[in-house]
Design an enzyme around this catalytic site. Structure first.
Site, PDB file in Angstrom:
ATOM      1  N   ARG A   1       0.846  -1.205   0.000  1.00 53.96           N
ATOM      2  CA  ARG A   1       0.000   0.000   0.000  1.00 53.96           C
ATOM      3  C   ARG A   1       0.880   1.253   0.000  1.00 53.96           C
ATOM      4  O   ARG A   1       2.091   1.175   0.169  1.00 53.96           O
ATOM      5  CB  ARG A   1      -0.975   0.003   1.181  1.00 53.96           C
ATOM      6  CG  ARG A   1      -0.331  -0.149   2.550  1.00 53.96           C
ATOM      7  CD  ARG A   1      -1.092   0.577   3.615  1.00 53.96           C
ATOM      8  NE  ARG A   1      -1.110   1.995   3.366  1.00 53.96           N
ATOM      9  CZ  ARG A   1      -0.103   2.818   3.675  1.00 53.96           C
ATOM     10  NH1 ARG A   1       1.006   2.366   4.213  1.00 53.96           N
ATOM     11  NH2 ARG A   1      -0.198   4.121   3.420  1.00 53.96           N
ATOM     12  N   GLY A   2       0.171   2.413  -0.153  1.00 56.70           N
ATOM     13  CA  GLY A   2       0.896   3.684  -0.310  1.00 56.70           C
ATOM     14  C   GLY A   2       1.046   3.903  -1.806  1.00 56.70           C
ATOM     15  O   GLY A   2       1.566   3.028  -2.518  1.00 56.70           O
ATOM     16  N   ALA A   3       0.592   5.059  -2.271  1.00 56.52           N
ATOM     17  CA  ALA A   3       0.499   5.283  -3.721  1.00 56.52           C
ATOM     18  C   ALA A   3       1.830   5.106  -4.454  1.00 56.52           C
ATOM     19  O   ALA A   3       1.869   4.553  -5.551  1.00 56.52           O
ATOM     20  CB  ALA A   3      -0.072   6.676  -3.969  1.00 56.52           C
ATOM     21  N   GLY A   4       2.911   5.560  -3.872  1.00 56.50           N
ATOM     22  CA  GLY A   4       4.225   5.439  -4.527  1.00 56.50           C
ATOM     23  C   GLY A   4       4.681   3.993  -4.577  1.00 56.50           C
ATOM     24  O   GLY A   4       5.162   3.506  -5.614  1.00 56.50           O
TER      25      GLY A   4
ATOM     26  N   ARG B   1      -6.755  -1.319  -7.641  1.00 55.06           N
ATOM     27  CA  ARG B   1      -7.263  -0.211  -6.811  1.00 55.06           C
ATOM     28  C   ARG B   1      -7.486   0.973  -7.750  1.00 55.06           C
ATOM     29  O   ARG B   1      -6.595   1.345  -8.497  1.00 55.06           O
ATOM     30  CB  ARG B   1      -6.280   0.144  -5.691  1.00 55.06           C
ATOM     31  CG  ARG B   1      -6.148  -0.975  -4.647  1.00 55.06           C
ATOM     32  CD  ARG B   1      -5.420  -0.495  -3.403  1.00 55.06           C
ATOM     33  NE  ARG B   1      -6.266   0.364  -2.573  1.00 55.06           N
ATOM     34  CZ  ARG B   1      -5.789   1.072  -1.543  1.00 55.06           C
ATOM     35  NH1 ARG B   1      -4.505   1.036  -1.245  1.00 55.06           N
ATOM     36  NH2 ARG B   1      -6.602   1.811  -0.800  1.00 55.06           N
TER      37      ARG B   1
ATOM     38  N   CYS C   1      -2.625   9.643   7.910  1.00 58.28           N
ATOM     39  CA  CYS C   1      -2.310   8.427   7.173  1.00 58.28           C
ATOM     40  C   CYS C   1      -0.803   8.151   7.183  1.00 58.28           C
ATOM     41  O   CYS C   1      -0.076   8.648   8.063  1.00 58.28           O
ATOM     42  CB  CYS C   1      -2.866   8.434   5.751  1.00 58.28           C
ATOM     43  SG  CYS C   1      -2.986   6.733   5.105  1.00 58.28           S
TER      44      CYS C   1
ATOM     45  N   ASP D   1      -2.823  10.582  -3.225  1.00 60.86           N
ATOM     46  CA  ASP D   1      -3.035   9.454  -4.132  1.00 60.86           C
ATOM     47  C   ASP D   1      -3.281   9.949  -5.541  1.00 60.86           C
ATOM     48  O   ASP D   1      -2.990   9.260  -6.510  1.00 60.86           O
ATOM     49  CB  ASP D   1      -4.207   8.596  -3.662  1.00 60.86           C
ATOM     50  CG  ASP D   1      -3.845   7.859  -2.381  1.00 60.86           C
ATOM     51  OD1 ASP D   1      -3.971   8.465  -1.300  1.00 60.86           O
ATOM     52  OD2 ASP D   1      -3.386   6.710  -2.477  1.00 60.86           O
TER      53      ASP D   1
ATOM     54  N   ASN E   1      -6.776  12.063  -1.251  1.00 66.19           N
ATOM     55  CA  ASN E   1      -5.901  11.367  -0.298  1.00 66.19           C
ATOM     56  C   ASN E   1      -6.776  10.609   0.699  1.00 66.19           C
ATOM     57  O   ASN E   1      -8.012  10.647   0.617  1.00 66.19           O
ATOM     58  CB  ASN E   1      -4.994  12.391   0.410  1.00 66.19           C
ATOM     59  CG  ASN E   1      -3.861  11.722   1.174  1.00 66.19           C
ATOM     60  OD1 ASN E   1      -3.190  10.832   0.652  1.00 66.19           O
ATOM     61  ND2 ASN E   1      -3.635  12.124   2.411  1.00 66.19           N
ATOM     62  N   LYS E   2      -6.133   9.928   1.625  1.00 69.27           N
ATOM     63  CA  LYS E   2      -6.837   9.071   2.588  1.00 69.27           C
ATOM     64  C   LYS E   2      -8.053   9.764   3.190  1.00 69.27           C
ATOM     65  O   LYS E   2      -7.996  10.952   3.520  1.00 69.27           O
ATOM     66  CB  LYS E   2      -5.843   8.673   3.696  1.00 69.27           C
ATOM     67  CG  LYS E   2      -6.373   7.721   4.735  1.00 69.27           C
ATOM     68  CD  LYS E   2      -6.963   6.463   4.149  1.00 69.27           C
ATOM     69  CE  LYS E   2      -6.003   5.743   3.249  1.00 69.27           C
ATOM     70  NZ  LYS E   2      -6.687   4.729   2.373  1.00 69.27           N
TER      71      LYS E   2
ATOM     72  N   LYS F   1       1.775  11.414  -9.548  1.00 63.66           N
ATOM     73  CA  LYS F   1       0.493  11.319  -8.848  1.00 63.66           C
ATOM     74  C   LYS F   1      -0.520  12.320  -9.409  1.00 63.66           C
ATOM     75  O   LYS F   1      -1.653  12.390  -8.954  1.00 63.66           O
ATOM     76  CB  LYS F   1       0.692  11.522  -7.356  1.00 63.66           C
ATOM     77  CG  LYS F   1       1.418  10.327  -6.738  1.00 63.66           C
ATOM     78  CD  LYS F   1       1.691  10.502  -5.296  1.00 63.66           C
ATOM     79  CE  LYS F   1       2.431   9.282  -4.767  1.00 63.66           C
ATOM     80  NZ  LYS F   1       3.045   9.554  -3.480  1.00 63.66           N
TER      81      LYS F   1
HETATM   82  P1  RI2 Z   1       2.850   7.704  -0.413  1.00 61.59           P
HETATM   83  C1  RI2 Z   1      -1.993   6.053   0.817  1.00 61.59           C
HETATM   84  O1  RI2 Z   1      -3.081   5.283   0.418  1.00 61.59           O
HETATM   85  C2  RI2 Z   1      -2.412   7.208   1.696  1.00 61.59           C
HETATM   86  O2  RI2 Z   1      -3.619   7.820   1.280  1.00 61.59           O
HETATM   87  C3  RI2 Z   1      -1.220   8.103   1.534  1.00 61.59           C
HETATM   88  O3  RI2 Z   1      -1.451   9.416   1.967  1.00 61.59           O
HETATM   89  C4  RI2 Z   1      -1.006   8.000   0.027  1.00 61.59           C
HETATM   90  O4  RI2 Z   1      -1.255   6.626  -0.268  1.00 61.59           O
HETATM   91  C5  RI2 Z   1       0.328   8.418  -0.484  1.00 61.59           C
HETATM   92  O5  RI2 Z   1       1.331   7.620   0.062  1.00 61.59           O
HETATM   93  P2  RI2 Z   1      -3.356   3.767   0.967  1.00 61.59           P
HETATM   94  O6  RI2 Z   1      -2.579   2.850   0.055  1.00 61.59           O
HETATM   95  O7  RI2 Z   1       2.911   7.374  -1.861  1.00 61.59           O
HETATM   96  O8  RI2 Z   1      -2.964   3.670   2.411  1.00 61.59           O
HETATM   97  O9  RI2 Z   1       3.321   9.125  -0.130  1.00 61.59           O
HETATM   98  O10 RI2 Z   1      -4.851   3.575   0.777  1.00 61.59           O
HETATM   99  O11 RI2 Z   1       3.549   6.683   0.456  1.00 61.59           O
END
Ligand code: RI2
Length: 320
Positions: free
Chosen positions: A16-19, A59, A125, A194, A204-205, A230
């Site tokens: 998880r995390g968009a990046g 997703r 988040c 995101d 975002n979250k 993004k």
């Molecule tokens: P980075 C996450 O989504 C959160 O919403 C977070 O703020 C965003 O991705 C960006 O994260 P999720 O995967 O890419 O938890 O900065 O639903 O790590």
């Protein structure tokens, strides 16, 4: 095989995390390209397109995922031999992963400059880009404190407080609904993204827009840390960002839900913060006001615009 595994992990949020989602998808495509040993160029393309589709379908909200897949897959059409096609995918996937990691590092350095010695920050988040800024500020010797929210229902705040704790940063852990109670103790809100739309809105979250609204009311600046991949090119043509709604059992256990026939759980994973609640978006290409999102889309993700123009030409020809 590896593609299916990665897709499952993205869906279940093990990845998880968009990046990170974007980098893992690029890596899955790279491995897939290496593993296709049978067939010719046409079947290779078909296989790769299938894999790209599987990954993108996991997703719907984080635009980093289709952007990364698009970057890795671009050029596949032009390849003339199977080996060229394979090498191209592998090279572009490696390039994307490297540039993503560099982007996160650059954002940390740029973002840290917006944090002053003695600042109290608030983050919501778990964003590697946002945390990168906070940790870089701390490493540069600035005395900072952080409020970190819990982030119901998936508790990403637990990951955040562990990272901050491991970095030796003084952190206050609060429930999501305590943001307004503490906002007057906060100097700057820093969150990730995101997706960023052409009008500078940040997806975002879930809860981010409440945090930003509260900050706006209290005149606390909101900084968004977001890599250029993004930004969502198709929002130029009016395409909306789809907000993922996840299963109700993430919020309320099935055995309890079963006893409440009149109750339905709603569980959107993201929300939209309008540009007017955001002061600055820090990208690897520098910081910009949200209203300048179009420039990033035009200069860094121009492919979306080119594609649109092609489609538009075809449509006009049809109309004639
Ligand atoms: P980075 C996450 O989504 C959160 O919403 C977070 O703020 C965003 O991705 C960006 O994260 P999720 O995967 O890419 O938890 O900065 O639903 O790590």
């Amino acid at each position: 095989m590896f593609v299916t595994e990665t897709a499952e992990k993205i869906k279940s949020m093990e990845i998880r995390g968009a990046g990170r989602i974007a980098r893992e998808a690029a890596e899955a495509l790279r491995r897939h390209a290496e593993e296709i040993l049978q067939g010719d160029l046409v079947s290779f393309r078909r296989e790769m397109e299938g894999a790209a589709h599987t990954l993108i379908a996991t997703r719907p909200t984080a635009v980093s995922l289709p952007n990364a897949v698009h970057m890795v897959m671009s050029g596949l059409e032009q390849a003339v031999t199977l080996e060229d096609a394979r090498k191209g995918v592998i090279k572009r996937a490696e390039q994307f992963i490297q540039s993503s990691l560099h982007a996160v590092e650059n954002i940390a350095q740029f973002g840290a400059r917006h944090i002053r010695d003695g600042d109290t920050l608030l983050t919501h988040c778990n964003s590697e880009a946002a945390l990168g800024c906070i940790i870089a500020a701390h490493r540069s010797g600035k005395e900072i404190e952080v409020f970190a929210t819990e982030v119901r229902p998936r508790n990403q705040g637990h990951i955040t407080i562990r990272t901050l704790n491991d970095a030796g940063i003084k952190t206050h852990f609060i429930v999501d609904s305590a943001v307004r109670t503490f906002i007057n103790e906060v100097d700057l809100v820093i969150v990730g993204a995101d997706a960023v739309t052409v009008n500078g809105a940040v997806v975002n979250k879930i809860g981010t827009s409440q945090v930003a609204h509260t900050a706006h009311e209290a005149r606390v600046n909101v900084l968004v840390a977001a890599e250029t991949y993004k930004f969502a090119p198709r929002t130029i043509f009016g395409e909306l960002i789809q907000i993922e709604e996840r299963g109700g059992n993430e919020v309320l256990a099935d055995e309890i839900a079963r006893t409440l026939p009149y109750v339905t759980v709603r569980n959107p994973a993201f929300d939209v913060t309008p540009a007017e609640y955001i002061d600055l978006i820090v990208t690897e290409a520098g910081a910009l006001p949200p209203q300048m999102a179009y420039i990033i889309i035009r200069d860094y993700l121009g492919w979306g615009i080119e594609e649109f123009h092609k489609t538009f030409e075809i449509n006009t020809r049809h109309e004639e």
